[in-house]
Enzyme design. Structure first.
Site, PDB file in Angstrom:
ATOM      1  N   CYS B  18       0.825  -1.210   0.000  1.00  0.00           N
ATOM      2  CA  CYS B  18       0.000   0.000   0.000  1.00  0.00           C
ATOM      3  C   CYS B  18       0.862   1.265   0.000  1.00  0.00           C
ATOM      4  O   CYS B  18       1.795   1.334   0.786  1.00  0.00           O
ATOM      5  CB  CYS B  18      -0.892  -0.016   1.239  1.00  0.00           C
ATOM      6  SG  CYS B  18      -1.836   1.492   1.510  1.00  0.00           S
ATOM      7  N   PRO B  19       0.634   2.250  -0.834  1.00  0.00           N
ATOM      8  CA  PRO B  19      -0.517   2.395  -1.734  1.00  0.00           C
ATOM      9  C   PRO B  19      -0.225   1.979  -3.178  1.00  0.00           C
ATOM     10  O   PRO B  19      -0.995   2.264  -4.073  1.00  0.00           O
ATOM     11  CB  PRO B  19      -0.769   3.904  -1.692  1.00  0.00           C
ATOM     12  CG  PRO B  19       0.619   4.483  -1.631  1.00  0.00           C
ATOM     13  CD  PRO B  19       1.449   3.496  -0.842  1.00  0.00           C
TER      14      PRO B  19
END
Lengths: 202, 81
Positions: B18-19
């Site tokens: 993430c991200p």
């Protein structure tokens, strides 16, 4: 529609019959313009609703505190949102090309550290804690701060550097990554916050 | 698996967390045409929830399917407009 025509004819024939429906040419024109204006503003409002806005104020410049605004900002941009991250005080260091590569994790006063404060205060401990965190970040496949900044800028996130703190910290506008917005202050940040669906202080 | 959705392109975000899966998916979708299907192969377990949330909140994309196979999470995203 036919009744409308009829009533107009009637009004022309007998002006006294219904004074409410009588408009002269100038009044009609003014009304038409007003309707156009309102239609335009409704169209604008509808377009505006499509795009969410987010403002993040980034005030911290430690290694760990640099991540949340960058991750949320770049992800929000992936949603197509209009994102401003306003960097002030130590948050400026995130945008500072040189300093951003040397942000430190503080070992002291951090209850999540595996060592007591007395040990954490030994010179070099911050550097060691930062190295450990960097290693974990690399192993986890988490992006570096520099990568996230480039990614955010590529995606159109407006990374703003507060002008007052640039001067306070004696930084130069050229110290920041290309694409960073300078020459902005609290009023600019507030204006975007007022229009935003989401406002965060980090 | 990919033949089921006639994928136009495959995005490999294995090993990234993430991200990145979201941001790279968005970038890859931008380069595609309406009707195209993007296959995203990730190892980030959070991508299951994140890709779904992103697809729900983003105009012009539709999440066709998500397949979990061991450590691999494969997502099929269609560009609708």
């Amino acid at each position: 529609m036919s009744t409308d025509n009829q009533s107009t004819t009637d009004a022309d024939a007998d002006p006294g019959s219904d004074p409410e429906t009588e408009f002269d040419a100038a009044e009609l024109q003014a009304l038409r313009e007003r309707v156009d204006e309102l239609e335009e503003s409704i169209a604008d409002a509808e377009t505006g609703d499509d795009q969410k806005k987010m403002t993040i104020v980034a005030t911290q410049g430690s290694f760990d505190m640099a991540y949340p605004p960058l991750i949320l900002g770049s992800t929000a941009a992936a949603f197509g949102w209009d994102v401003v991250v306003f960097h002030t005080f130590w948050g400026l260091d995130i945008l500072h090309e040189e300093k951003s590569k040397n942000l430190k994790l503080s070992a002291v006063g951090n209850p999540n550290m595996p060592v007591p404060n007395a040990v954490a205060a030994i010179p070099g401990m911050d550097r060691m804690a930062t190295r450990m965190m960097e290693k974990k970040i690399d192993e986890n496949g988490t992006a570096t701060i520099e990568e996230l900044i480039e990614l955010s800028l590529d995606q159109g996130v407006d990374l703003q550097a507060c002008q007052m703190t640039i001067e306070l910290m004696e930084y130069d506008e050229d110290d920041f990554y290309d694409g960073v917005t300078t020459g902005v202050g609290a009023a600019t940040a507030l204006q975007h916050m007022a229009e935003s669906d989401i406002q965060l202080l980090v | 698996m990919s033949s089921e959705y006639d994928t136009t392109k495959t995005l490999d975000v294995k090993g990234q967390s993430c991200p990145m899966p979201i941001v790279k998916t968005k970038q890859a979708i931008d380069d595609l045409d309406a009707g195209d299907v993007l296959e995203v192969v990730a190892t980030d377990s959070g991508s299951m929830s994140d890709i779904q949330g992103w697809a729900d909140g983003t105009d012009g994309v539709e999440l066709l399917d998500q397949v979990e196979d061991g450590d691999l999470y494969t997502h099929y995203v269609k560009k609708t407009e």
